[in-house]
Design a protein around this motif. Sequence first.
Motif, mmCIF file in Angstrom:
data_model
loop_
_atom_site.group_PDB
_atom_site.id
_atom_site.type_symbol
_atom_site.label_atom_id
_atom_site.label_comp_id
_atom_site.label_asym_id
_atom_site.label_seq_id
_atom_site.Cartn_x
_atom_site.Cartn_y
_atom_site.Cartn_z
ATOM 1 N N GLY C 107 -17.233 96.598 -55.624
ATOM 2 C CA GLY C 107 -17.089 96.228 -57.137
ATOM 3 C C GLY C 107 -17.344 94.938 -57.456
ATOM 4 O O GLY C 107 -18.127 94.582 -58.499
ATOM 5 N N MET C 108 -16.937 93.791 -56.641
ATOM 6 C CA MET C 108 -16.925 92.527 -57.040
ATOM 7 C C MET C 108 -18.714 92.156 -56.950
ATOM 8 O O MET C 108 -19.226 91.729 -57.924
ATOM 9 C CB MET C 108 -16.278 91.745 -56.171
ATOM 10 C CG MET C 108 -14.876 91.566 -56.719
ATOM 11 S SD MET C 108 -13.948 90.467 -55.786
ATOM 12 C CE MET C 108 -13.344 91.313 -54.199
ATOM 13 N N LEU C 109 -19.135 92.744 -55.700
ATOM 14 C CA LEU C 109 -20.619 92.442 -55.646
ATOM 15 C C LEU C 109 -21.433 92.609 -56.655
ATOM 16 O O LEU C 109 -22.351 92.210 -57.270
ATOM 17 C CB LEU C 109 -21.299 92.914 -54.295
ATOM 18 C CG LEU C 109 -20.328 91.902 -53.119
ATOM 19 C CD1 LEU C 109 -21.134 92.447 -51.639
ATOM 20 C CD2 LEU C 109 -20.664 90.482 -53.199
ATOM 21 N N TYR C 110 -21.057 94.287 -57.046
ATOM 22 C CA TYR C 110 -21.873 94.830 -58.141
ATOM 23 C C TYR C 110 -21.786 93.824 -59.489
ATOM 24 O O TYR C 110 -22.869 93.679 -60.289
ATOM 25 C CB TYR C 110 -21.346 96.331 -58.225
ATOM 26 C CG TYR C 110 -21.867 97.006 -59.458
ATOM 27 C CD1 TYR C 110 -23.228 97.476 -59.302
ATOM 28 C CD2 TYR C 110 -21.332 96.997 -60.705
ATOM 29 C CE1 TYR C 110 -23.844 98.200 -60.553
ATOM 30 C CE2 TYR C 110 -21.876 97.556 -61.578
ATOM 31 C CZ TYR C 110 -23.057 98.224 -61.661
ATOM 32 O OH TYR C 110 -23.576 99.106 -62.655
ATOM 33 N N THR C 111 -20.412 93.399 -59.672
ATOM 34 C CA THR C 111 -20.234 92.660 -60.986
ATOM 35 C C THR C 111 -21.141 91.403 -60.900
ATOM 36 O O THR C 111 -21.744 90.872 -61.665
ATOM 37 C CB THR C 111 -18.639 92.343 -61.093
ATOM 38 O OG1 THR C 111 -17.960 93.500 -60.773
ATOM 39 C CG2 THR C 111 -18.379 91.930 -62.416
ATOM 40 N N PHE C 112 -20.937 90.652 -59.581
ATOM 41 C CA PHE C 112 -21.639 89.133 -59.620
ATOM 42 C C PHE C 112 -23.025 89.601 -59.809
ATOM 43 O O PHE C 112 -23.735 88.709 -60.540
ATOM 44 C CB PHE C 112 -21.303 88.924 -58.285
ATOM 45 C CG PHE C 112 -20.040 88.463 -57.942
ATOM 46 C CD1 PHE C 112 -19.248 88.181 -58.869
ATOM 47 C CD2 PHE C 112 -19.553 88.232 -56.401
ATOM 48 C CE1 PHE C 112 -17.751 87.820 -58.576
ATOM 49 C CE2 PHE C 112 -18.171 87.978 -56.316
ATOM 50 C CZ PHE C 112 -17.130 87.778 -57.230
ATOM 51 N N TYR C 113 -23.730 90.410 -59.241
ATOM 52 C CA TYR C 113 -24.974 90.590 -59.226
ATOM 53 C C TYR C 113 -25.558 91.187 -60.465
ATOM 54 O O TYR C 113 -26.731 91.084 -60.873
ATOM 55 C CB TYR C 113 -25.703 91.410 -57.801
ATOM 56 C CG TYR C 113 -25.457 90.322 -56.865
ATOM 57 C CD1 TYR C 113 -26.476 89.483 -56.424
ATOM 58 C CD2 TYR C 113 -24.545 90.601 -55.959
ATOM 59 C CE1 TYR C 113 -26.358 88.639 -55.221
ATOM 60 C CE2 TYR C 113 -24.502 89.769 -54.863
ATOM 61 C CZ TYR C 113 -25.285 88.895 -54.467
ATOM 62 O OH TYR C 113 -25.143 87.968 -53.582
ATOM 63 N N THR C 115 -23.956 90.757 -63.195
ATOM 64 C CA THR C 115 -23.666 89.636 -64.423
ATOM 65 C C THR C 115 -24.634 88.501 -63.982
ATOM 66 O O THR C 115 -24.282 87.362 -63.356
ATOM 67 C CB THR C 115 -22.262 89.290 -64.548
ATOM 68 O OG1 THR C 115 -21.412 90.309 -64.278
ATOM 69 C CG2 THR C 115 -22.057 88.423 -65.558
ATOM 70 N N TRP C 118 -24.096 83.797 -66.460
ATOM 71 C CA TRP C 118 -23.031 82.836 -66.319
ATOM 72 C C TRP C 118 -23.312 81.618 -65.662
ATOM 73 O O TRP C 118 -22.315 80.862 -65.253
ATOM 74 C CB TRP C 118 -21.579 83.552 -65.809
ATOM 75 C CG TRP C 118 -21.783 84.163 -64.508
ATOM 76 C CD1 TRP C 118 -22.330 83.855 -63.546
ATOM 77 C CD2 TRP C 118 -20.794 84.749 -63.920
ATOM 78 N NE1 TRP C 118 -22.330 84.624 -62.379
ATOM 79 C CE2 TRP C 118 -21.349 84.970 -62.550
ATOM 80 C CE3 TRP C 118 -19.506 85.226 -64.223
ATOM 81 C CZ2 TRP C 118 -20.209 85.785 -61.707
ATOM 82 C CZ3 TRP C 118 -18.726 86.089 -63.482
ATOM 83 C CH2 TRP C 118 -19.079 86.527 -61.988
#
Lengths: 545, 760, 173, 105
Positions: C107-113, C115, C118
């Motif tokens: 989930g986090m990696l998906y979000t980071f990549y 987004t 920022w």
Amino acid sequence: MLSLIVFLPIIAGLIILAVPASQKQIIRIVSLLAAIAQGVIAVLIWRHYDPTMAGIIASPGGSPVGSFQLIERIPWISLNLGSFGPMTIEYFIGVDGISITMVLLTALISIIGVLSSWTIQKQVKGYFILFNLLSTAMMGCFVALDFFLFYVFWEIMLLPMYFLIGIWGGPNREYAAIKFFLYTLFGSVFMLLVMIGLYFSVVDPVTGHHTFSLVAMASQENYLKGAILGPDSTMWRTIAFIVLFIGFAIKVPMFPFHTWLPDAHVEAPTPISVILAGVLLKLGTYGMMRINFPLFPEVYHAGLYVIGVFGAINIIYGAFCALAQQDLKKMVAYSSISHMGYVLLGLAAANSEGMLGALYQMFNHGTITAMLFLLVGVIYDRAHTRAIDKFGGLASYMPVYAGLVTVAWFASLGLPGLSGFISEAFVFVGAFTSTTTRPIAMVSVLGIVFGAAYLLWSLQRMFLGKRRPDAAYDLEKDAEGHEHIHFHDWNGKLDLDARELTMLVPLAVIVIALGIYPMPIMGMLTASINKLVTVLAPVAISAVN
Amino acid sequence: MMHSLIQLSIVVLLLPLLSFVVLIFFNRRLPRMGDFVGVGMLGTAFAISAYIFWTVIVQHYDPAYRIAWNFTWLDLGNVPGVGPLQVKMGIVIDNLTAIMLAMVTLISLLVHLYSTGYMAGDKNYGRFFAYLGIFTFSMLGIVLSDTLLSIYIFWELVGLSSYLLIGFYFEKDSAADAQKKAFLTNRVGDIGMWLGILILYSQFHTFGYQEIFQNIAAGKFNLSNGWLTAAGILLFFGCVGKSAQFPLHIWLPDAMEGPTPVSALIHAATMVAAGVYFVGRIFVILTPDALHYIAFIGAATAFMSATIAITQHDIKRVLAYSTVSQLGYMVMGLGVGAYSAALFHLLTHAFFKACLFLGSGAIIHAMHHEQDMRWMGGLRKNMPWTFATFSIATLALAGLPLTSGFMSKDAILAAALGFANVEGGGVFYLIPVLGFASALMTAFYMGRQVWLVFFGESRTHLKPAEAHHDEHGHDDAHGHDDHGHDDHGAHHGVHEVGWIMRAPLVVLATLSVFIVFSPDPLDGAKGWFMHLVPTPSTVVKSAEAPKTAALAATGGILLAEASNDAEHATVSATPAAAPEHGAAAEAHGPVFSDPRQAELAHAAHANHFTAIYLSSGMVAFGIGLALVVYAFGAIDPEKTAQAIRPLYLYSFNKWYWDEIYDATVIRGSMLIARALAWFDTNIVDGIVNGVATTFRKFAFLNAGFDKYVVDGAVNFTAFFVQTSGAVMRKIQTGKVQTYLVMVMVAVLGYFAVYLVQLMK
Amino acid sequence: MNQLTLAIIFYVFAALTVLSAAFVVFSKNIIYSAFSLLFTFFGVAALYVFLSADFIAVTQVVVYVGGILVLLLFGVMFTNTIMQAELKTDVLHVVPGTLLLILMIAGMLYTFYTTGDWMPGEAQLQGSVVQRIGFETMSHFMLPFEMASIVLLVALLGAAFLARFDKAHKNEH
Amino acid sequence: MEMFTTIGLNHFLTISAILFSLGMFAVMTRKNAIVILMGVELILNAANINFLTFSKYNGGMAGVMFSMFVIVLAAAEAAVALAIVINIFKTFKTVDVSRVDTMKE
């Protein structure tokens, strides 16, 4: 006076309620004092009773309470039912010759019952509270002159009896208690219906309202024409008589409604057996004499033969069943059935001799049977068995006990000189004199022989001969070669102890005294009985209709 | 005022009762266990009775002497349909009562005296005297009673005292069985008697003899004549029970289990005679049919028990059957109308039979409780007094001239002959034939008994060993010291009994001689007894008798007893027979207005000498036969018995009556009892329980609906909450990490939502 | 140093950090976990250096390795019998834990990549920032700094209080 | 290829995410209280990496300062937490947190 004798035990019960359950001796003494006070009052009432006043019925044109004595009459429950008019239930008590003897008997048996309860160890407090409640209810039944009040006392009586058998009884006590309860309840449900029917059929001549007063109900002119149990409603009156009769017959108990009795007796503790046989059974026949017959005299007359036949069946059937029993208490229970058959036969005679014999038999059966059950209790306490075949030769080792057993047994088989004979004799005299019941009486005399047979046979097996090989006691020889017996688990006195003698000797004296000169009790009865017979006579009935 | 004789008789009645009360409660506290109380009371009672006897019999010497007194025992008030009704009790003293009073108290006194010797050493010695007291009281009550109810009361009380005395050695099973048998058999008879009383009461509402007699004489008996016959026969049933008549005779031989003095007093002399006495009392209301019945029963009893007595070995059993036989004579005498003769026989029999029993008691006592005649013999030399008195009594019983028994028995036989003639022969001749046959057999078995016991050599040593052993046990049960049986071969240990036991024998033997009763040894009718106790006229109307005559006849015997005044005793000197026929009465007995009775009396008188010759012949033949068989050994009894073995066994086993009753009545009753008890437990109670079960089943059905449908909805809610709670509870592990996992799940959930939002 | 060399060094430390952290988490032996944690902390400190926070890196090493890790090791030794053959730790919620682990990372990696916008990219920190830390501490972050010191003091006192010997036990001596 | 060779924000965030998840996993699954503490330290380190990463690429000093405070707090936390663990051990004779569930009853 009468209220006092009725409610004294309840007062004692309330006092016991306040006593801590651990104070067993105080509880017993309070109960005993109440019973003795009851006895004293009963004797006072008996001494002041005027035996010339008949009772039974309101004297025509005279006092509405009739020639009853010691009347107490106050309105108890008053309701205005609108279109039905005012409904009044009265607290109406009083005695006549029929009830005074029963009041005496109840007081006497209550004292004996309390004394006999001395050995009860389980939940003494609860036991005596119930016992006192029972005592009040019995006494109340015998003095109530309002049908509703009678019914209330009648139902109150059931409850303590149920618990006394069901808690303090033998191994199969729940079955016996529930059987007793259901049987009696079955009878009283119909009584309730008939009572309501009667209420709407009878009018108090003084107030003009419907009434529950038994005195008013006993006069046929007080019945409304066209009412459900009015004089012209033959069918309903017959049905009412029959269901009421069954209700009382269950209590007697009359064949075929008798099977609760042996079970209840076998399971009940000794004092409760004494009360049950001594007083409760009498309520059945008392109810017949007080309520069933005077209220429906014409049906009674039509049914004399049937009642007599049932009486004869009770006498002979009970005697035969007693002959076959192995359990002493069961034998005594069946002997009760047999002896209550004499009462029924006497009632069926419909003449003074028979009625007198029946009522006197009720009193005598109360005292004699109390003795029998106490004596059974004595041996059961010691041997923990009641099997007749488990003894033998007791007369050598327990001479006082054997002597009292002989008195009680012979009283029960109707030996002249003991009270049972006179009542049986009068029952037969009455039944034979009446042409209706004459053939029945001729058959019933067989009961005299079979009664003697089962009693003498049990006497022989238990007391005569030598110790049986499988007896419930050990035989020991002391240094001088004298034989003694010893019961397992019994450390008390071998022969009767002081408490047992205190219970048994007065009863034996009463049985003997009333056998030699019965007038102290019979004298109370004659006026009422003669009046009752007059009221029940077919002539009197046809005159009204 | 109460007549002084009445007062005295009440004292006589109550003295034995007092003796009973004192002894039953205090016998262990009194010296000698209180035997002196019993003897003293009875002595006093006898003295008073003797005074009454003297006054009534000797001073008045009037056949119609009668005083009565009654009191209201119960007051039933104003009974509807009857009017004022009282139940009365009363005492009557007439010649018969006075004689019976003296006889009962005398024999009772003698038995008391005798018992002080015979029963000495018994552990229940005092109780024995107490029982004798209550017996004497009850017997005197029967004698003095003036109403049917009171006689019934005392009748049953005698049964009680008989019960107590037969079972005196109650540790013995045979005694316990015998006492029960006696009481129950008597009760069967009493039922009949009671029904008879009820028939009479239901008509007249009174129990008094005189009132009943008067009412019957006045024709107030509203039921058919058959009922009156039935009443008579039913009343006679009481006698059948008490006097051990066929078919209720079975209890009397067994009653010999009681101590021998009791056998003498109760089961020979007095109580069993009460039945005859009672039938005598009600004699006047017996219809001819009832009398026929009574006569046949009596004759059958006399004959049957005589045949049984021939083969018995037990000395007391022979006497017991002889008693039954003699009672049969008396009943037969009453049946054939020989009222006086029957009661006369009652009196004479009482004395000589008491003498025989006491004599046998002396023998048994001396022989250490040996009762079997086969092991006796030769006692003549050892016990001369007993031998002499026993022989006199035996001769009286056999009916040899010069004895009292001869006179009374002869009178009965003469009447029986006359009766058969009057009734026209045929089957009625059976009665005198049976009577004479019994007389023959009586002579034979009594001869046999005397010979076996007193003559020949001692046969003690012949006794089989095991029989010895039995007798040992027997002794123990009696509670006597066991002397042992080391005196084989000769009666070393046998001595004459002491004077206290000898004196009663002598007195009774003396009273068995003719001169006491009549100056003429051949005719009892010339004696005082038959003069003072004449046959009363019947109150029952014979079919052929004109009504007026019957009424007239009743006038004599029935006294003016109409007065119900309780305290008023009436004394009447109206003679039974019309006094104007005094001369005729002297010669032929009373004169009867009833033609049948007159005819019977006449026939009896006519047959007097026939009877004497016949019966003397029979007796002589019987005794001769006994001598031939046992003294001279001309006929071997053993071989004879073998030759007629079925008959012998039939007699020896008492006609199998016990077995028959056991198989029918007793087993039948028990069978019915068990069947009914089964019926009660299984059928009646089964129905009750079945109804209860049905209702319970229905209730279960109903309860099922209630439980699963109505209550189910309620319970489901609770169940749902509970189950979901249980599931939730699983989550609450108490572990922080679990909660953390959940938090993370939730966070990821939100995160996922956020991501989904983000992607839109 | 060119870009690639830096990248290679980064990846080495990144691998060290992640793998040793994984070993901390998955090892069943607590001692191994504790020592593996040492490498994680060093790796992280190295990463801090990449992020121009050399002071923080040094602090990280001093505090974590010198303080916390030693503390943890003491904890291990106090609470386990050291002579015990294996100092194991049991696991629970393995399956949901693993699932969550994967889902979180994914989930986090998906979000980071996904987004991408920022990163302003203009004003990056360059070189050492020790001096700036000193200024900031004494100016903007004065109050939090003081509070942190108080918290430390209180925590130390509290820890000492909690971990001391039983009072009652002490009084007996 | 450039994505791997040029070290940027996402690389650090990835490591931080992995460290955080591993720490979370340790806290969630380990029964031993000390291992849980180690997990917590991992989480704190992951957070610190995030702070410093954003601080570097944003040019602000706030991240750096916060990471310093975090280290301070981590030290305090470790001290207190270990004291608690030792108390738990004294009380329950175990550091297995799954057995320390007296509040459940």
